[in-house]
Design an enzyme around this catalytic site. Structure first.
Site, PDB file in Angstrom:
ATOM      1  N   ARG A 270       0.808  -1.283   0.129  1.00 40.82           N
ATOM      2  CA  ARG A 270      -0.028   0.197  -0.083  1.00 40.82           C
ATOM      3  C   ARG A 270       1.182   1.112   0.148  1.00 40.82           C
ATOM      4  O   ARG A 270       1.536   1.732   1.009  1.00 40.82           O
ATOM      5  CB  ARG A 270      -0.783   0.042   1.305  1.00 40.82           C
ATOM      6  CG  ARG A 270      -2.015   1.002   1.395  1.00 40.82           C
ATOM      7  CD  ARG A 270      -2.611   1.161   2.502  1.00 40.82           C
ATOM      8  NE  ARG A 270      -1.648   1.987   3.366  1.00 40.82           N
ATOM      9  CZ  ARG A 270      -1.560   1.744   4.899  1.00 40.82           C
ATOM     10  NH1 ARG A 270      -2.241   0.893   5.616  1.00 40.82           N
ATOM     11  NH2 ARG A 270      -0.703   2.579   5.280  1.00 40.82           N
ATOM     12  N   HIS A 274      -3.753   4.616   4.655  1.00 36.73           N
ATOM     13  CA  HIS A 274      -4.718   3.599   4.628  1.00 36.73           C
ATOM     14  C   HIS A 274      -5.925   4.168   3.855  1.00 36.73           C
ATOM     15  O   HIS A 274      -6.395   3.568   3.182  1.00 36.73           O
ATOM     16  CB  HIS A 274      -4.859   3.258   5.979  1.00 36.73           C
ATOM     17  CG  HIS A 274      -6.226   2.438   6.164  1.00 36.73           C
ATOM     18  ND1 HIS A 274      -6.257   1.106   5.849  1.00 36.73           N
ATOM     19  CD2 HIS A 274      -7.283   2.714   6.798  1.00 36.73           C
ATOM     20  CE1 HIS A 274      -7.653   0.714   5.940  1.00 36.73           C
ATOM     21  NE2 HIS A 274      -8.373   1.720   6.665  1.00 36.73           N
ATOM     22  N   TYR A 283       3.868   5.488  11.655  1.00 35.16           N
ATOM     23  CA  TYR A 283       3.980   4.165  11.744  1.00 35.16           C
ATOM     24  C   TYR A 283       5.116   3.370  11.188  1.00 35.16           C
ATOM     25  O   TYR A 283       5.233   2.126  11.282  1.00 35.16           O
ATOM     26  CB  TYR A 283       3.006   3.426  12.135  1.00 35.16           C
ATOM     27  CG  TYR A 283       1.987   3.488  10.975  1.00 35.16           C
ATOM     28  CD1 TYR A 283       2.083   2.524  10.157  1.00 35.16           C
ATOM     29  CD2 TYR A 283       0.885   4.404  10.939  1.00 35.16           C
ATOM     30  CE1 TYR A 283       0.921   2.569   9.043  1.00 35.16           C
ATOM     31  CE2 TYR A 283      -0.145   4.370   9.971  1.00 35.16           C
ATOM     32  CZ  TYR A 283       0.048   3.475   9.027  1.00 35.16           C
ATOM     33  OH  TYR A 283      -0.789   3.680   7.852  1.00 35.16           O
TER      34      TYR A 283
HETATM   35  C1  LIG Z   1     -15.151  -5.891  11.591  1.00 39.58           C
HETATM   36  C2  LIG Z   1     -14.044  -4.506  11.488  1.00 39.58           C
HETATM   37  N1  LIG Z   1     -13.354  -4.330  12.306  1.00 39.58           N
HETATM   38  C3  LIG Z   1     -12.567  -3.045  12.310  1.00 39.58           C
HETATM   39  C4  LIG Z   1     -12.633  -2.213  11.241  1.00 39.58           C
HETATM   40  C5  LIG Z   1     -11.752  -0.943  11.163  1.00 39.58           C
HETATM   41  N2  LIG Z   1     -11.018  -1.362  10.102  1.00 39.58           N
HETATM   42  C6  LIG Z   1     -11.150  -0.664   8.732  1.00 39.58           C
HETATM   43  S1  LIG Z   1     -10.084  -0.923   7.806  1.00 39.58           S
HETATM   44  C7  LIG Z   1      -8.901  -1.816   8.946  1.00 39.58           C
HETATM   45  C8  LIG Z   1      -7.799  -2.548   8.514  1.00 39.58           C
HETATM   46  C9  LIG Z   1      -7.953  -3.485   7.229  1.00 39.58           C
HETATM   47  O1  LIG Z   1      -6.688  -3.858   6.925  1.00 39.58           O
HETATM   48  P1  LIG Z   1      -6.574  -4.844   5.683  1.00 39.58           P
HETATM   49  O2  LIG Z   1      -7.598  -6.113   5.901  1.00 39.58           O
HETATM   50  O3  LIG Z   1      -5.029  -5.462   5.629  1.00 39.58           O
HETATM   51  O4  LIG Z   1      -6.996  -4.292   4.394  1.00 39.58           O
HETATM   52  P2  LIG Z   1      -6.294  -2.774   3.643  1.00 39.58           P
HETATM   53  O5  LIG Z   1      -7.292  -1.733   4.442  1.00 39.58           O
HETATM   54  O6  LIG Z   1      -5.065  -2.822   4.016  1.00 39.58           O
HETATM   55  O7  LIG Z   1      -6.680  -3.080   2.252  1.00 39.58           O
HETATM   56  C10 LIG Z   1      -9.889  -1.924  10.079  1.00 39.58           C
HETATM   57  C11 LIG Z   1      -9.052  -2.615  11.285  1.00 39.58           C
HETATM   58  C12 LIG Z   1     -13.647  -2.625  10.318  1.00 39.58           C
HETATM   59  N3  LIG Z   1     -14.010  -1.613   9.376  1.00 39.58           N
HETATM   60  N4  LIG Z   1     -14.367  -3.782  10.378  1.00 39.58           N
END
Ligand SMILES: Cc1ncc(C[n+]2csc(CCOP(=O)(O)OP(=O)(O)O)c2C)c(N)n1
Length: 377
Positions: A270, A274, A283
């Protein structure tokens, strides 16, 4: 123990090995892989290049619109274009995609108007495209939940009895490395496996789940998780559009012909924040981003096209101009999007009205009316 010099943390097996499937090196050299032969015409490659460039330009425009207050938020796909275009172009009209919130490149491949994506992030609609028409479900923010929806959908395909026929489709679920720690994803793996469902789990391992590094998700490479559930897994160079195309094509074909699920781990990065509300400088180290810049998914295709005399300056300029024009249209369309009636958010939620929602709608209508009364008095 080896020390990861960039992150200053112990390097774990999750990052250390193995070599992913690669068909195009970062320098733009074509390499062969015995399991993934791929024949592409010059037209095919130019088309992939165009997809990559336009997708990146749409993304850039959306980030700019957010910075200017026109969108509430944007989840940039910067760096992940090859994973999305390669896998997206491996799909047929019969397949069904279950995305997260970052799959703008896959949306492009499914002919979803990018303006619809912007509407969602502007907060003026819920996306508004027809999932059935595009074979592309609405974006999902609840991490990992779409893997269960996708598995259920795949089991439905199986029950339709079409697998193995020319009209058979399969499901593909997109999710991130962080999502692999979710219960939903693990439950989806179990169901998909024991029912031998026609589904491909496409994990874009972009190394970060907001500020959580990959090391906090797994002690083994993510693709190896599949083995524990009883289906195959493969790691592909997620910045290599050729490899992503070949690997996804093969996995989808296996699913459509009744050979069951597969996990693809697209190893990528990425490059941006985010979302636009995040600040990655808090971080992670700049050096890490710099090292991934050398693996840019677009530059390697450009190098391949140039070196092989498959495209000239006029072609590259033409794609650039087209991308700019698309972005300009998008900006115009975004600014022209009307604000919705506040009460319209209660529409299109349930097929039949739900009593609780009717009550909430009435409360909200009364709340809105109270402002009118205030002005009048
Ligand atoms: C069930 C749930 N828990 C927490 C969140 C908050 N949250 C949003 S994005 C994220 C991280 C996701 O990371 P990843 O799966 O690696 O996907 P990326 O965003 O890097 O594409 C979190 C914890 C959420 N949206 N849904």
């Amino acid at each position: 123990m080896t020390i990861d010099s960039v992150r200053g943390a112990p390097a774990t097996a999750a990052t250390a090995e193995p070599e992913p499937v690669q068909l195009l090196t970062p320098e733009g050299e074509r390499v062969e892989h015995p399991d993934y032969p791929l024949e592409l015409t010059a037209d095919d490659i130019r088309a992939l290049y165009r997809d990559l460039v336009i997708t990146r330009r749409i993304d850039l425009e959306a980030v700019a619109l957010t910075r200017q207050g026109e969108l509430g938020l944007w989840a940039s796909l910067l760096g992940q274009e090859a994973a999305q275009i390669g896998s997206g172009r491996a799909l047929t009209d019969h397949d069904m995609v279950f995305p997260t919130y970052r799959e703008h490149g896959v949306a492009w491949c499914r002919d979803v108007n990018p303006l619809n994506l912007l509407g969602l992030f502007r907060g003026v609609n819920h996306g508004g495209w027809d999932p059935a028409e595009h074979g592309f479900h609405l974006y999902t923010v609840v991490i990992g939940s779409q893997t269960l929806h996708a598995t259920g959908y795949a089991m439905g395909i199986q029950r339709d009895g079409v697998l193995g026929s020319p009209s058979a489709g399969a499901a593909i679920a997109y999710f991130g490395d962080g999502a692999t720690s979710q219960g939903d994803v693990n439950e989806a793996f179990v169901f998909a496996s024991v029912f031998n469902a026609p589904i491909v789990f496409f994990c874009q391992n972009n190394q970060w789940a907001i500020s959580e590094p990959l090391e906090k998700q797994s002690r083994i490479p993510l693709y190896k998780r599949a083995q524990g559930y009883g289906f195959p897994g493969v790691r592909v160079d997620g910045n290599d559009v050729f490899a992503c195309l070949a690997v996804t094509r093969k996995a989808m074909e296996a699913a459509r012909t009744g050979q069951g699920p597969m996990l693809i781990e697209a190893y990528t990065y990425r490059m941006g924040a985010h979302t636009t509300t995040d600040d990655p400088t808090r971080y992670r180290m700049k050096a890490e981003e710099e090292s991934w810049k050398l693996k840019d998914p677009i530059e390697r295709v450009k190098a391949y096209l140039t070196r092989g005399d498959l495209a000239d300056a006029a072609f590259f300029d033409g794609v650039e101009d087209e991308a700019k024009a698309i972005a300009a249209d998008l900006r115009k369309g975004c600014l022209a999007m009307p604000d919705p009636e506040p009460l319209s958010m209660f529409e299109h939620v349930y097929a039949d009205r739900h009593p609780l929602m009717t009550e909430e709608q009435e409360q909200f209508a009364a709340y809105l009316a109270s402002f009118e009364e205030e002005v009048a008095s």
